[in-house]
Design a protein around this motif. Structure first.
Motif, mmCIF file in Angstrom:
data_model
loop_
_atom_site.group_PDB
_atom_site.id
_atom_site.type_symbol
_atom_site.label_atom_id
_atom_site.label_comp_id
_atom_site.label_asym_id
_atom_site.label_seq_id
_atom_site.Cartn_x
_atom_site.Cartn_y
_atom_site.Cartn_z
ATOM 1 N N ASN A 123 9.027 -1.431 -2.237
ATOM 2 C CA ASN A 123 9.283 -2.812 -2.634
ATOM 3 C C ASN A 123 9.172 -3.656 -1.385
ATOM 4 O OD1 ASN A 123 9.940 -2.503 -5.389
ATOM 5 N ND2 ASN A 123 11.848 -1.528 -4.743
ATOM 6 N N ILE A 124 8.568 -4.835 -1.525
ATOM 7 C CA ILE A 124 8.397 -5.606 -0.287
ATOM 8 C C ILE A 124 9.727 -6.155 0.217
ATOM 9 C CG2 ILE A 124 5.979 -6.266 -0.706
ATOM 10 C CD1 ILE A 124 7.056 -9.094 -1.127
ATOM 11 N N TRP A 125 10.743 -6.174 -0.628
ATOM 12 C CA TRP A 125 12.014 -6.767 -0.197
ATOM 13 C C TRP A 125 13.010 -5.726 0.321
ATOM 14 C CZ3 TRP A 125 10.282 -6.568 -5.202
ATOM 15 C CH2 TRP A 125 11.005 -5.778 -6.072
ATOM 16 N N GLN A 126 12.520 -4.639 0.891
ATOM 17 C CA GLN A 126 13.402 -3.636 1.482
ATOM 18 C C GLN A 126 12.734 -3.080 2.725
ATOM 19 O OE1 GLN A 126 13.765 -1.451 -2.237
ATOM 20 N NE2 GLN A 126 15.688 -0.644 -1.458
ATOM 21 N N ASP A 127 13.556 -2.620 3.671
ATOM 22 C CA ASP A 127 12.990 -1.910 4.817
ATOM 23 C C ASP A 127 12.705 -0.468 4.399
ATOM 24 O OD1 ASP A 127 13.207 -4.078 6.446
ATOM 25 O OD2 ASP A 127 15.129 -3.489 7.308
ATOM 26 N N TRP A 128 11.645 0.089 4.920
ATOM 27 C CA TRP A 128 11.276 1.450 4.538
ATOM 28 C C TRP A 128 10.847 2.258 5.743
ATOM 29 C CZ3 TRP A 128 11.872 3.666 -0.155
ATOM 30 C CH2 TRP A 128 12.115 2.810 -1.220
ATOM 31 N N ASP A 129 11.018 3.571 5.606
ATOM 32 C CA ASP A 129 10.549 4.458 6.650
ATOM 33 C C ASP A 129 9.142 4.931 6.286
ATOM 34 O OD1 ASP A 129 11.348 5.546 9.111
ATOM 35 O OD2 ASP A 129 11.367 7.535 8.189
ATOM 36 N N PHE A 130 8.226 4.838 7.229
ATOM 37 C CA PHE A 130 6.856 5.274 6.978
ATOM 38 C C PHE A 130 6.792 6.794 7.143
ATOM 39 C CE2 PHE A 130 2.463 6.153 7.775
ATOM 40 C CZ PHE A 130 1.785 5.238 6.988
ATOM 41 N N ASP A 131 6.442 7.487 6.069
ATOM 42 C CA ASP A 131 6.514 8.937 6.086
ATOM 43 C C ASP A 131 5.167 9.507 5.615
ATOM 44 O OD1 ASP A 131 6.893 11.572 5.320
ATOM 45 O OD2 ASP A 131 8.968 11.247 4.705
ATOM 46 N N GLN A 132 4.451 10.143 6.544
ATOM 47 C CA GLN A 132 3.094 10.626 6.236
ATOM 48 C C GLN A 132 3.100 11.613 5.070
ATOM 49 O OE1 GLN A 132 0.556 11.363 9.424
ATOM 50 N NE2 GLN A 132 1.744 10.228 10.897
ATOM 51 N N TYR A 133 4.132 12.428 5.011
ATOM 52 C CA TYR A 133 4.255 13.428 3.962
ATOM 53 C C TYR A 133 4.311 12.752 2.583
ATOM 54 C CZ TYR A 133 6.303 17.574 1.701
ATOM 55 O OH TYR A 133 6.546 18.637 0.879
ATOM 56 N N GLN A 134 5.146 11.723 2.497
ATOM 57 C CA GLN A 134 5.269 10.988 1.231
ATOM 58 C C GLN A 134 3.958 10.281 0.890
ATOM 59 O OE1 GLN A 134 7.661 11.147 -0.888
ATOM 60 N NE2 GLN A 134 8.968 12.368 0.464
ATOM 61 N N ALA A 135 3.263 9.818 1.920
ATOM 62 C CA ALA A 135 1.994 9.112 1.690
ATOM 63 C C ALA A 135 0.998 10.059 1.021
ATOM 64 C CB ALA A 135 1.433 8.600 3.015
ATOM 65 N N VAL A 136 0.934 11.293 1.513
ATOM 66 C CA VAL A 136 -0.002 12.267 0.945
ATOM 67 C C VAL A 136 0.423 12.638 -0.472
ATOM 68 C CG1 VAL A 136 -0.885 14.625 1.192
ATOM 69 C CG2 VAL A 136 -0.691 13.159 3.194
ATOM 70 N N LEU A 137 1.735 12.812 -0.669
ATOM 71 C CA LEU A 137 2.208 13.153 -2.012
ATOM 72 C C LEU A 137 1.833 12.068 -3.022
ATOM 73 C CD1 LEU A 137 5.833 14.598 -1.615
ATOM 74 C CD2 LEU A 137 3.694 15.823 -2.015
ATOM 75 N N ALA A 138 2.034 10.816 -2.615
ATOM 76 C CA ALA A 138 1.747 9.702 -3.525
ATOM 77 C C ALA A 138 0.261 9.683 -3.869
ATOM 78 C CB ALA A 138 2.158 8.383 -2.877
ATOM 79 N N TYR A 139 -0.573 9.897 -2.870
ATOM 80 C CA TYR A 139 -2.027 9.866 -3.081
ATOM 81 C C TYR A 139 -2.454 11.005 -4.020
ATOM 82 C CZ TYR A 139 -6.982 10.338 -1.940
ATOM 83 O OH TYR A 139 -8.343 10.447 -2.020
#
Ligand code: MSP
Length: 525
Positions: free
Chosen positions: A344-360
């Motif tokens: 969500n653009i209205w929250q701070d988030w941690d950039f996590d490569q593992y999650q990025a691959v899972l989402a893709y």
């Protein structure tokens, strides 16, 4: 007749090469710009570098370089990043450009002539790294031995080891005593509040807007717009001994690019900015515009922050993720999907490569990719002849209509996460429809051929619509797809702003040969 649409990214400092946090705002702007373009709007999409800053001068000194060659190198690197990410900006402007200097000087003169700019001598603390003045309340204590910080409200005694620092940069602010020029922000309080009231969507998300309104209602203070000690920057037209800093210099960039006589893009439709600079965009900027007789921008979209492994992205701890490296290692689509759909653009988030691959893997490789594969296999088995008639499943047709409706609403209100989610959830419905109808079984029975053809076209029409909606997010892959299925001129037509026209077509597409999976799965290391 097309409407004009003008969108901007934040103005990036050049002492950094853009990192993943910067890429976030730019990819948001790029996606919105592309959608606007294919929706019959004339788009101007500007990005820039904020060069006349003290930070840049200090960085150049550190590298033993002259300022201008340093800035040339850095501007080149910024451009290289945006080009590497295939960002489709229409303007890239540097604040050191002559056209910008001339324009800023003319606006400064207008506000000066109106008595909105005046001279004042004052003493203040100033953090070079924030490029902003600090009051005691803005600082924290730092224990130099333990590196711990604690709030200023603790009223601790300042010693050699306990010092007051800026909380973001952990550096002691400079004490500045100068004669400067100030902008009379206090004079614009009522006008700003009136504008906020008449434009309830001026800042989104609304929580941020409420903070802006509350801050304005508490009373606005005039702010300094010039420096006497800095020598690098735009000279004030009414006092050449001083240069403007930050506000006039950076913000009026948004207007410098609109000075071409044959274009009419102001007021901007959308400024995309981070939460740390919202106050300047929602309060200072409109006041400065009113003072110089300009219309106000229509909307400001505020984004929150990314951290990496829970830490603020910072050069000193070297947790910077280079967006170009990242998209070369995986793909630009993976980066876009992760940035736009997972947070969500209205929250701070941690950039996590593992999650990025899972989402893709889940959304593009499996959900969309599998469905495309199923259609390919089915159509090759069906061996379709030309001139077929077919009927779309009524239940899916209803779902499709409501999907397109939701998608339009989301993307027109710049909610990219919702636009993607609604697309993937519609694809889930189609996958379920295929599972329930099992066309690969029906196809074995010649008497069911008509039924299978209807199923096939129900899926393909649904996919055609989803692909067009995903085009704004993943243009290259969608382009490739349209070509593969012999809807060859689709991308050109989209680029020619024909989204609505193509949507209403009932089109048949052909698949003539098996092809490699469109979105390859990534294995996790
Ligand atoms: N040049 C000033 C803005 C001047 S406006 C008068 C500036 N530049 S910046 O390079 O520091 O930041 C540019 C944008 O990047 C800001 O909108 C900021 O919020 C955004 N981000 C910087 N770090 C970020 C993250 N870690 N995550 C998300 N966005 C971040 O401020």
């Amino acid at each position: 007749m097309k409407d004009n649409f003008y969108i901007t990214t934040p103005i990036y400092y050049t002492n950094w090469i853009p990192h993943i946090g910067h890429a976030y705002s730019t990819i948001i702007a790029d996606t919105i710009a592309r959608y606007q373009k294919i929706s019959w709007r004339n788009v101007k999409f500007s990005t820039w570098v904020d060069e006349n800053s003290q930070k840049a001068v200090l960085e150049a000194e550190k590298l033993d370089m002259k300022v201008m060659p340093y800035l040339d190198v850095m501007a080149g690197k910024h451009k290289w990043v945006w080009d590497g990410l295939k960002i489709n900006y229409t303007d890239f402007i540097r604040t050191t450009e002559k056209r910008h200097h001339e324009f800023v000087r003319s606006v400064l003169q207008t506000s000066f002539d109106k008595w909105d700019i005046y001279q004042w001598e004052y003493e203040w603390m100033y953090c070079v790294w924030c490029e902003w003045f600090k009051k005691d309340d803005d600082l924290v204590y730092l224990n130099k031995e333990t590196n711990e910080t604690f709030p200023i409200s603790d009223k601790v005694k300042v010693t050699e080891n306990i010092i007051k620092v800026c909380p973001d940069h952990l550096k002691t602010p400079d004490i500045i005593k100068e004669k400067n020029y100030f902008f009379k922000l206090s004079a614009y309080e009522d006008k700003l509040l009136e504008y906020y009231e008449n434009n309830p969507e001026f800042v989104v998300p609304s929580d941020r807007f409420n903070e802006v309104i509350a801050f304005t209602k508490r009373g606005l203070e005039d702010f300094s717009i010039s420096r006497e000690t800095n020598k690098f920057g735009i000279k004030l037209p009414f006092d050449e001994e001083q240069v403007t800093y930050v506000w006039y210099d950076a913000l009026f960039n948004y207007l410098t690019v609109c000075q071409n006589w044959d274009e009419d893009f102001w007021p901007a439709n959308l400024h995309v900015v981070g939460k740390d600079i919202i106050r300047f965009h929602a309060i200072y900027w409109p006041a400065m515009l009113l003072s110089a007789w300009y219309e106000l921008p229509k909307q400001i979209l505020t984004t929150w922050f990314f951290t990496v492994d829970g830490q603020k992205i910072s050069k000193s701890i070297w947790n910077i993720i280079d967006p170009v490296d990242f998209s070369e290692k995986y793909s630009k689509d993976l980066l876009t999907l992760y940035l736009l759909c997972s947070f969500n653009i209205w929250q701070d988030w941690d950039f996590d490569q593992y999650q990025a691959v899972l989402a893709y893997n889940a959304k593009l490789a499996n959900n969309l990719g599998n469905l495309v594969n199923r259609v390919v296999v089915l159509t090759l088995k069906l061996n379709l002849e030309n001139g077929l008639t077919w009927e779309i499943d009524i239940d899916i047709k209803n779902k499709l209509d409501s999907y397109i409706n939701n998608y339009n609403k989301s993307i027109e209100s710049y909610n990219l996460k919702e636009a993607l989610e609604t697309s993937f959830s519609f694809l889930d419905d189609i996958n379920k429809y295929v599972d329930t109808n099992e066309p690969w079984k029906l196809i074995k029975d010649e008497s069911k051929r008509e039924e299978v053809i209807n199923i096939f076209f129900t899926i393909s029409e649904s996919l055609r619509q989803v692909w067009m909606n995903l085009y704004s997010f993943f243009p290259e892959k969608m382009w490739e797809l349209f070509t593969k299925i012999w809807l060859e001129n689709y991308s050109e037509q989209l680029e020619d702003w024909k989204l609505e026209e193509l949507r209403s077509k009932e089109e048949i597409f052909m698949i003539k040969e098996k092809w490699e999976a469109l979105f390859l799965r990534f294995e996790l290391d």
